[in-house]
Design an enzyme around this catalytic site. Sequence first.
Site, short mmCIF file in Angstrom:
data_model
loop_
_atom_site.label_atom_id
_atom_site.label_comp_id
_atom_site.label_asym_id
_atom_site.label_seq_id
_atom_site.Cartn_x
_atom_site.Cartn_y
_atom_site.Cartn_z
N GLU A 167 -73.11 11.14 -7.89
CA GLU A 167 -72.42 11.83 -8.99
C GLU A 167 -72.48 11.11 -10.34
O GLU A 167 -71.45 10.83 -10.95
CB GLU A 167 -70.97 12.08 -8.59
CG GLU A 167 -70.84 12.86 -7.28
CD GLU A 167 -69.40 13.07 -6.82
OE1 GLU A 167 -68.47 12.53 -7.45
OE2 GLU A 167 -69.21 13.80 -5.83
N GLU A 272 -73.35 17.52 2.10
CA GLU A 272 -71.90 17.55 2.37
C GLU A 272 -71.47 19.01 2.49
O GLU A 272 -70.55 19.48 1.85
CB GLU A 272 -71.14 16.87 1.22
CG GLU A 272 -71.57 15.44 0.98
CD GLU A 272 -70.80 14.74 -0.14
OE1 GLU A 272 -69.76 15.23 -0.58
OE2 GLU A 272 -71.28 13.67 -0.58
C1 XIL Z 1 -64.21 12.97 0.30
C2 XIL Z 1 -63.70 12.74 1.71
O1 XIL Z 1 -64.07 13.83 2.50
C3 XIL Z 1 -62.19 12.56 1.72
O2 XIL Z 1 -61.74 12.18 3.01
C4 XIL Z 1 -61.78 11.50 0.71
O3 XIL Z 1 -60.37 11.46 0.63
C5 XIL Z 1 -62.34 11.81 -0.67
O4 XIL Z 1 -63.75 11.94 -0.58
N1 XIL Z 1 -68.10 14.08 -2.81
C6 XIL Z 1 -68.47 13.00 -2.05
C7 XIL Z 1 -67.68 12.67 -0.84
O5 XIL Z 1 -69.53 12.40 -2.29
O6 XIL Z 1 -67.68 11.28 -0.58
C8 XIL Z 1 -66.26 13.18 -0.94
O7 XIL Z 1 -65.62 12.94 0.31
C9 XIL Z 1 -66.24 14.64 -1.30
C10 XIL Z 1 -66.92 14.88 -2.62
#
Ligand code: XIL
Length: 386
Positions: A167, A272
């Site tokens: 990001e 994700e």
């Molecule tokens: C999220 C996790 O799923 C949560 O458990 C944590 O509290 C916050 O982060 N983008 C990403 C991930 O790259 O690492 C994030 O994961 C969601 C958004």
Amino acid sequence: MIIIKNRITNFSLAVFLLTVFMSCSNGQKTVPQQEGLKDYFKGRFLIGTALSDDQILGKDSLALDFVARHFNSITAENAMKWERIHPEPGVYSFGKADSMVDYGQRNNMFIVGHCLLWHSQTPKWVFEDSLGKPLTREALLQRLKEHIFTVVGRYKGKVGGWDVVNEAIGDDGMMRKSKWLEIIGEDFVQKAFEYAREADPKAELYYNDYNIELKGKREGVIKLIKDLQAKGIKVDAVGIQGHWHLDSPDLNEIEESFRAYAALGLKIMITEFEVNVIPEPTGIVGAEISQRADYQEKMNPYPVSFPDSMQQVLAKRYAALFDLFLKYQDNVSRVTFWGVQDGNSWKNNWPIPGRKNYPLLFDRNYEPKPAYQAVIETVKKAPVKQ
Ligand code: XIL
């Protein structure tokens, strides 16, 4: 040469027949492992999932066997983030990450490291000296290098690919304002890739981000990658996070982004993935971690269960997305879900805490939802990969 090959083949056949004979003769039948989602996608792309801390620690008794059945790639949902793996200066906490990597290796999985550099879940001290003053560019680069060498070095040859930078681009397509940018300058991305490459030359290295299938941000990422390539930095793949919804993003936007990233010579990964099925507060599109909103009942439309009619809507959306992934199966190399089953999804608590979401293929009892079957149908009818 040919003779040697034939000998080996004949020898292998003999061993195979002997094995069959022995397993029959002692009355034992080999019980094949039950087919799972990953098996339907063999020869297409990897099917991954994120593992929570509880799952890694084996506290969720059903999870690990279930994951081994359905997935052939894993990512730690949190355990490898800077605040977890390197919580204090000079202090590393590898326990959970080690367990995850052991589990992945035992099950022949492709292990993804998430993530080496991010603006979020990174402690404040990272950017400060021992007096709490901002670090200089050189000192922060040194700290980043030490972190990457230590973490990547520990899992060298075990973790197959790293989300090196997570990001770094804002929704406007410009570099995101962060401490990394402020202190080091734009080349922090280049440096992170250089350090990771040096730490494990064989690991794949990725740029990972959300909303980068959408035009504005996509253009920013394309520029970033082209600049890196012009400097001789190899980015192996782009990770499109895929925190998506029932009605957005538009399939055409996703397809356009697949074409654009493939044209840069990148592999494409959906890293994700989930399909959110409940309303988002106005203005929240994507996964900007710092955005939160208060709980309201009207924003939690299915507090008890997910209606059948909606299961069908979700199944259709998943099928359309997988049809597209399969259309680009020469470019898409992995699809990783952000969670194993609905109860594990971060979307139950973000951006509004305490809601009940149903964004994955398996329900809270680990039962496949209609969307699961719909996804399998897509691959059954897709032309075989050449
Ligand atoms: C999220 C996790 O799923 C949560 O458990 C944590 O509290 C916050 O982060 N983008 C990403 C991930 O790259 O690492 C994030 O994961 C969601 C958004």
